[in-house]
Scaffold this motif. Structure first.
Motif, PDB file in Angstrom:
ATOM      1  N   PHE A   1      -3.695   3.494  -1.973  1.00  0.00           N
ATOM      2  CA  PHE A   1      -3.742   2.896  -3.301  1.00  0.00           C
ATOM      3  C   PHE A   1      -2.614   1.880  -3.406  1.00  0.00           C
ATOM      4  O   PHE A   1      -1.729   1.808  -2.537  1.00  0.00           O
ATOM      5  CB  PHE A   1      -3.656   3.957  -4.410  1.00  0.00           C
ATOM      6  CG  PHE A   1      -2.428   4.813  -4.374  1.00  0.00           C
ATOM      7  CD1 PHE A   1      -1.311   4.489  -5.143  1.00  0.00           C
ATOM      8  CD2 PHE A   1      -2.373   5.961  -3.598  1.00  0.00           C
ATOM      9  CE1 PHE A   1      -0.171   5.278  -5.127  1.00  0.00           C
ATOM     10  CE2 PHE A   1      -1.244   6.766  -3.575  1.00  0.00           C
ATOM     11  CZ  PHE A   1      -0.134   6.422  -4.335  1.00  0.00           C
ATOM     12  N   ASP A   2      -2.626   1.077  -4.463  1.00  0.00           N
ATOM     13  CA  ASP A   2      -1.636   0.019  -4.624  1.00  0.00           C
ATOM     14  C   ASP A   2      -0.245   0.612  -4.844  1.00  0.00           C
ATOM     15  O   ASP A   2      -0.042   1.430  -5.749  1.00  0.00           O
ATOM     16  CB  ASP A   2      -2.000  -0.872  -5.807  1.00  0.00           C
ATOM     17  CG  ASP A   2      -3.245  -1.705  -5.543  1.00  0.00           C
ATOM     18  OD1 ASP A   2      -3.514  -1.989  -4.367  1.00  0.00           O
ATOM     19  OD2 ASP A   2      -3.941  -2.066  -6.516  1.00  0.00           O
TER      20      ASP A   2
ATOM     21  N   GLY B   1      -9.638   0.601 -12.734  1.00  0.00           N
ATOM     22  CA  GLY B   1     -10.514   0.916 -11.604  1.00  0.00           C
ATOM     23  C   GLY B   1     -11.968   1.073 -12.004  1.00  0.00           C
ATOM     24  O   GLY B   1     -12.735   1.761 -11.321  1.00  0.00           O
TER      25      GLY B   1
ATOM     26  N   ARG C   1      -7.994   2.609  -3.153  1.00  0.00           N
ATOM     27  CA  ARG C   1      -8.537   1.467  -2.415  1.00  0.00           C
ATOM     28  C   ARG C   1      -9.477   1.924  -1.307  1.00  0.00           C
ATOM     29  O   ARG C   1     -10.596   1.434  -1.190  1.00  0.00           O
ATOM     30  CB  ARG C   1      -7.395   0.654  -1.804  1.00  0.00           C
ATOM     31  CG  ARG C   1      -6.750  -0.362  -2.734  1.00  0.00           C
ATOM     32  CD  ARG C   1      -5.967  -1.352  -1.893  1.00  0.00           C
ATOM     33  NE  ARG C   1      -5.312  -2.372  -2.691  1.00  0.00           N
ATOM     34  CZ  ARG C   1      -4.696  -3.411  -2.160  1.00  0.00           C
ATOM     35  NH1 ARG C   1      -4.640  -3.551  -0.834  1.00  0.00           N
ATOM     36  NH2 ARG C   1      -4.111  -4.308  -2.923  1.00  0.00           N
ATOM     37  N   THR C   2      -8.982   2.809  -0.454  1.00  0.00           N
ATOM     38  CA  THR C   2      -9.788   3.274   0.681  1.00  0.00           C
ATOM     39  C   THR C   2      -9.619   4.771   0.844  1.00  0.00           C
ATOM     40  O   THR C   2      -8.572   5.337   0.508  1.00  0.00           O
ATOM     41  CB  THR C   2      -9.375   2.585   1.999  1.00  0.00           C
ATOM     42  OG1 THR C   2      -8.012   2.935   2.306  1.00  0.00           O
ATOM     43  CG2 THR C   2      -9.494   1.073   1.898  1.00  0.00           C
TER      44      THR C   2
ATOM     45  N   LEU D   1       0.807  -1.213   0.000  1.00  0.00           N
ATOM     46  CA  LEU D   1       0.000   0.000   0.000  1.00  0.00           C
ATOM     47  C   LEU D   1       0.843   1.267   0.000  1.00  0.00           C
ATOM     48  O   LEU D   1       1.903   1.339   0.629  1.00  0.00           O
ATOM     49  CB  LEU D   1      -0.926   0.028   1.219  1.00  0.00           C
ATOM     50  CG  LEU D   1      -2.176  -0.836   1.185  1.00  0.00           C
ATOM     51  CD1 LEU D   1      -2.984  -0.619   2.453  1.00  0.00           C
ATOM     52  CD2 LEU D   1      -3.028  -0.546  -0.050  1.00  0.00           C
TER      53      LEU D   1
ATOM     54  N   ALA E   1     -13.613   6.833  -3.612  1.00  0.00           N
ATOM     55  CA  ALA E   1     -13.367   5.391  -3.563  1.00  0.00           C
ATOM     56  C   ALA E   1     -14.651   4.674  -3.180  1.00  0.00           C
ATOM     57  O   ALA E   1     -15.559   5.261  -2.578  1.00  0.00           O
ATOM     58  CB  ALA E   1     -12.271   5.073  -2.529  1.00  0.00           C
TER      59      ALA E   1
END
Length: 342
Positions: free
Chosen positions: A199-200, A277, A165-166, A123, A185
């Motif tokens: 995010f990744d 996404g 992601r969050t 992350l 998100a």
């Protein structure tokens, strides 16, 4: 004829953008009119404006205040700051270096918020640290605006949208919280100790693909081109949207037919949309939502006919979907968008 919207923005964000104008003792009505936004819509909680209109309003407010940050910080983000940020991050090899350089500049320009970039394991994080708190309302819009500005720039730099992601926000859940699931998100939360986006981390190795020529075009269109979400016109999601916009919703293809029309296999289409996404269902829902809003606010068609035009088998299915999108029924939305004078 009703045509597709290319994204829309809840009226709540228009109100928040105007707060700095009012605090400075300036008259907001001329700014709204130049942006093509009816002032009466400010009283209609369910109203929405186009991304182009909100982008124009952002530019009008920036010129009026000489502040591209809506007067949300003790120090003004003077007009030209975003262009400087763009050119500074442009000449970096990867997203990681662009983020390091971009956050460093923003932290020099702003006094009330510090952006902390971290990456460990799978992350990467962007933490928004409050240095001077001017109250929840200004903190909320400051964090939201900073993220939209930075995320839009970073996505453009690598030529595709960075999926978040969050998103956790250091303030209470606002009434328009459903918008956050579209803008920020799918996984959002409130009342956090800090505002944090994840995010990744693998995205950090993505190369910067833009140049001075493309930067000129990007800046001419900013901030309209990233207000709702960054959209690469050459992305697969953009191709899917164009394919659907050219066809009435009741005639939209299913996934296998769409894949065939695009010259792709079904699994390849799913995977590439996921990499951006996106998903076929989310793209359809967003297009249907914005088209439904245009029908409800710009036509007198009965709700049942609108449901049919949008490809719903039953009006009840449209009612359920519209309530999920906006939190209200189609009838309530139409009455609210009519404003207090109707």
């Amino acid at each position: 004829m009703i045509t597709m919207e290319k994204g829309s923005v809840a009226i709540a964000f228009v109100r928040e953008a105007l707060d700095g104008v009012v605090r400075r003792g300036l008259e907001p009505l001329p700014l709204l009119r130049r942006a093509g936004i009816d002032p009466d819509w400010l009283a209609a909680d369910e109203a929405r404006v186009s991304a182009d209109a909100f982008g124009t309003l952002w530019l009008e407010i920036a010129r009026a205040l000489d502040d591209e940050f809506f007067g949300l910080d003790t120090r003004r983000l003077k007009v030209g700051s975003f262009a400087t940020l763009t050119h500074l991050t442009l000449h970096t090899p990867t997203l990681r270096e662009a983020l390091l350089r971009g956050t460093r500049l923003l932290n020099l320009l702003l006094d009330d918020t510090r952006i902390v970039f971290e990456a460990d394991g799978e992350l990467a994080r962007l933490r928004f640290v409050v240095l001077r708190d001017a109250g929840e309302q200004r903190r909320r819009f400051a964090h939201e605006t900073l993220f939209v500005l930075l995320h839009g720039l970073l996505c453009w730099l690598i030529g595709r949208r960075i999926a978040i992601r969050t998103a956790r926000f250091a303030y209470a859940q606002p009434p328009w919280w459903r918008e956050y699931m579209i803008v920020y998100a799918g996984d959002v939360g409130f009342d956090a100790l800090e505002t944090v986006f994840t995010f990744d981390a693998i995205e950090l190795a993505a190369p910067v693909v833009q140049n001075e020529r493309s930067a000129k075009e990007f800046l001419l269109r900013a901030p309209r081109n990233f207000i709702v979400k960054y959209r690469n016109p050459r992305s697969l999601a953009a191709r899917v949207r164009r394919q659907l916009r050219g066809t009435p919703p009741e005639q939209w293809p299913d996934l296998p037919a769409l894949a065939a029309a695009l010259g792709l296999g079904v699994s390849t289409l799913r995977r590439r949309l996921d990499d951006e996404g996106q998903s076929f269902r989310r793209i359809k829902d967003a297009l249907r939502r914005d088209l439904a809003i245009r029908y409800l606010t710009r036509s007198r068609l009965p709700v049942g006919e609108i449901a049919q035009a949008l490809g719903f088998a039953e009006p009840s299915a449209f009612h359920r979907a519209f309530r999920q999108w906006t939190g209200v029924s189609p009838g309530d939305y139409r009455r609210g968008a009519a404003g207090p004078s109707s």
